[in-house]
Design a protein around this motif. Structure first.
Motif, PDB file in Angstrom:
ATOM      1  N   LYS A   1       8.516 -11.034  -7.514  1.00  0.00           N
ATOM      2  CA  LYS A   1       7.433 -10.617  -7.890  1.00  0.00           C
ATOM      3  C   LYS A   1       7.135 -11.062  -9.636  1.00  0.00           C
ATOM      4  O   LYS A   1       7.556 -11.570 -10.285  1.00  0.00           O
ATOM      5  CB  LYS A   1       7.883  -8.558  -8.987  1.00  0.00           C
ATOM      6  CG  LYS A   1       8.053  -8.083  -7.997  1.00  0.00           C
ATOM      7  CD  LYS A   1       6.852  -7.771  -6.453  1.00  0.00           C
ATOM      8  CE  LYS A   1       7.433  -6.734  -5.514  1.00  0.00           C
ATOM      9  NZ  LYS A   1       6.336  -6.255  -4.419  1.00  0.00           N
TER      10      LYS A   1
ATOM     11  N   ARG B   1      -0.188 -10.089 -12.870  1.00  0.00           N
ATOM     12  CA  ARG B   1      -0.737 -10.208 -11.057  1.00  0.00           C
ATOM     13  C   ARG B   1      -2.222  -9.596 -11.444  1.00  0.00           C
ATOM     14  O   ARG B   1      -2.308  -9.169 -12.587  1.00  0.00           O
ATOM     15  CB  ARG B   1      -0.036  -8.640 -10.835  1.00  0.00           C
ATOM     16  CG  ARG B   1       1.593  -9.032 -10.527  1.00  0.00           C
ATOM     17  CD  ARG B   1       1.860  -8.157  -9.349  1.00  0.00           C
ATOM     18  NE  ARG B   1       1.315  -8.507  -7.863  1.00  0.00           N
ATOM     19  CZ  ARG B   1       2.006  -7.752  -6.635  1.00  0.00           C
ATOM     20  NH1 ARG B   1       2.698  -7.195  -6.537  1.00  0.00           N
ATOM     21  NH2 ARG B   1       1.283  -8.382  -5.335  1.00  0.00           N
ATOM     22  N   TRP B   2      -2.808  -9.994 -10.540  1.00  0.00           N
ATOM     23  CA  TRP B   2      -4.507  -9.632 -10.343  1.00  0.00           C
ATOM     24  C   TRP B   2      -4.430  -9.022  -9.299  1.00  0.00           C
ATOM     25  O   TRP B   2      -4.264  -9.205  -8.311  1.00  0.00           O
ATOM     26  CB  TRP B   2      -5.185 -10.911 -11.058  1.00  0.00           C
ATOM     27  CG  TRP B   2      -4.759 -12.158  -9.734  1.00  0.00           C
ATOM     28  CD1 TRP B   2      -5.886 -12.731  -8.666  1.00  0.00           C
ATOM     29  CD2 TRP B   2      -4.743 -12.364  -9.389  1.00  0.00           C
ATOM     30  NE1 TRP B   2      -5.596 -13.493  -8.148  1.00  0.00           N
ATOM     31  CE2 TRP B   2      -3.983 -13.701  -8.984  1.00  0.00           C
ATOM     32  CE3 TRP B   2      -3.330 -13.550 -10.736  1.00  0.00           C
ATOM     33  CZ2 TRP B   2      -3.722 -15.130  -8.693  1.00  0.00           C
ATOM     34  CZ3 TRP B   2      -2.121 -14.978 -10.447  1.00  0.00           C
ATOM     35  CH2 TRP B   2      -2.889 -15.112  -9.048  1.00  0.00           C
TER      36      TRP B   2
ATOM     37  N   CYS C   1      -4.646 -10.227  -5.365  1.00  0.00           N
ATOM     38  CA  CYS C   1      -2.867 -10.996  -4.952  1.00  0.00           C
ATOM     39  C   CYS C   1      -2.602 -10.480  -4.172  1.00  0.00           C
ATOM     40  O   CYS C   1      -1.568  -9.663  -4.470  1.00  0.00           O
ATOM     41  CB  CYS C   1      -2.568 -11.275  -6.926  1.00  0.00           C
ATOM     42  SG  CYS C   1      -0.848 -12.512  -6.423  1.00  0.00           S
ATOM     43  N   GLN C   2      -2.228 -12.146  -3.512  1.00  0.00           N
ATOM     44  CA  GLN C   2      -0.569 -11.630  -2.525  1.00  0.00           C
ATOM     45  C   GLN C   2       0.553 -12.240  -2.427  1.00  0.00           C
ATOM     46  O   GLN C   2       0.321 -13.813  -2.911  1.00  0.00           O
ATOM     47  CB  GLN C   2      -1.071 -10.741  -1.065  1.00  0.00           C
ATOM     48  CG  GLN C   2      -2.259  -9.814  -0.834  1.00  0.00           C
ATOM     49  CD  GLN C   2      -2.196 -10.059   0.513  1.00  0.00           C
ATOM     50  OE1 GLN C   2      -1.225 -10.024   1.337  1.00  0.00           O
ATOM     51  NE2 GLN C   2      -2.928  -8.764   1.014  1.00  0.00           N
TER      52      GLN C   2
ATOM     53  N   LEU D   1       0.447 -18.030  -3.234  1.00  0.00           N
ATOM     54  CA  LEU D   1      -0.817 -17.080  -4.474  1.00  0.00           C
ATOM     55  C   LEU D   1      -1.450 -17.059  -2.579  1.00  0.00           C
ATOM     56  O   LEU D   1      -1.667 -18.242  -2.971  1.00  0.00           O
ATOM     57  CB  LEU D   1      -0.128 -17.171  -4.901  1.00  0.00           C
ATOM     58  CG  LEU D   1       0.580 -16.655  -6.551  1.00  0.00           C
ATOM     59  CD1 LEU D   1      -0.562 -16.878  -7.439  1.00  0.00           C
ATOM     60  CD2 LEU D   1       1.312 -15.300  -6.512  1.00  0.00           C
TER      61      LEU D   1
END
Length: 242
Positions: free
Chosen positions: A181, A185-186, A189-190, A226
């Motif tokens: 993690k 984060r945005w 995003c994965q 990402l």
């Protein structure tokens, strides 16, 4: 005067060496550009291989032996036959049958967006030396399971089966969801981990190219990537409407 002549001759030799090197580089780049043109295009396929690896066709057992130092080709012949038998059961591949293979260094993928209906084409590389750099591009893959699936190309193979049928497959590293993690984060995003094991992928399941970026360049960190959220269903393969 003799000293001046010596200096001028040395400069002329240096200049000539530089010019010869520049010319050889231009010829090499031109050959690479010509070599990437699609070849042996399969009928009604949305992909086309380009830049064939020099040399003749080689059977799957010989290809495994020639690349015995590469993890990608470990137990290659057996794994390939198993994949072909599962994916194309009508071919009835036997152990004594010969599978001939030609390798390629790039592939052209054609697709159409379902948002604006525009057609596009990605040229993806799969080469240990593309302009003197290693380059193995990634692709978006259509899978039975829902969600986004990506893979990194490691080898592009055209296999000629005993029946005479030709199938195009890729040797790939798949990506799987990561447990790591990030602090920030945005939206969209994965995070994915690149699976170490090699697997085969039929080119029929490749949708288009995919841009994956490393989380960090630190060598002591695990490799995570990402990617922006894009849906495989947003794209049509061009063979579906041609």
């Amino acid at each position: 005067m003799a000293r001046i002549d010596e200096v001028q001759e040395a400069i002329a030799r240096i200049r000539m060496t530089i010019d010869n090197y520049d010319e050889s580089q231009r010829e090499s780049e031109e050959n690479e550009e010509l070599d990437e043109s699609p070849v042996d295009v399969q009928d009604s396929a949305h992909w086309a291989f380009g830049a064939p690896v020099s040399g003749r066709l080689v059977n799957s057992r010989a290809l495994e032996e020639l690349n015995d130092s590469s993890p990608a080709f470990g137990n290659f012949d057996f794994r390939l036959r198993e994949f072909v038998s599962e994916t194309f059961p009508e071919e009835h591949i036997k152990y004594e049958d010969t599978i001939m293979i030609r390798r390629f260094k790039c592939v052209h993928i054609s697709y159409q967006s379902l948002e604006d209906w525009r057609g596009a084409r990605d040229i993806l590389r799969c080469s240990p030396s593309f302009h003197h750099n290693v380059r193995y591009d990634c692709v978006l893959v259509n899978m039975v399971d829902p969600g986004l699936h990506c893979a990194r190309l490691r080898a592009l193979l055209r296999c000629t089966l005993p029946s005479g049928r030709q199938i195009d497959i890729a040797l790939v590293h798949m990506f799987e969801p990561s447990r790591w993690k990030p602090r920030t984060r945005w939206a969209g995003c994965q995070i994915r981990d690149e699976v170490k094991e090699y697997s085969f992928l039929s080119m029929e399941h490749v949708v288009r190219g995919a841009l994956l970026a490393p989380v960090s360049g630190a060598s002591n960190e695990p490799t995570h990537f990402l990617i922006d959220t894009i849906d495989a269903d947003m794209f049509l393969r061009t063979d579906m409407y041609s």
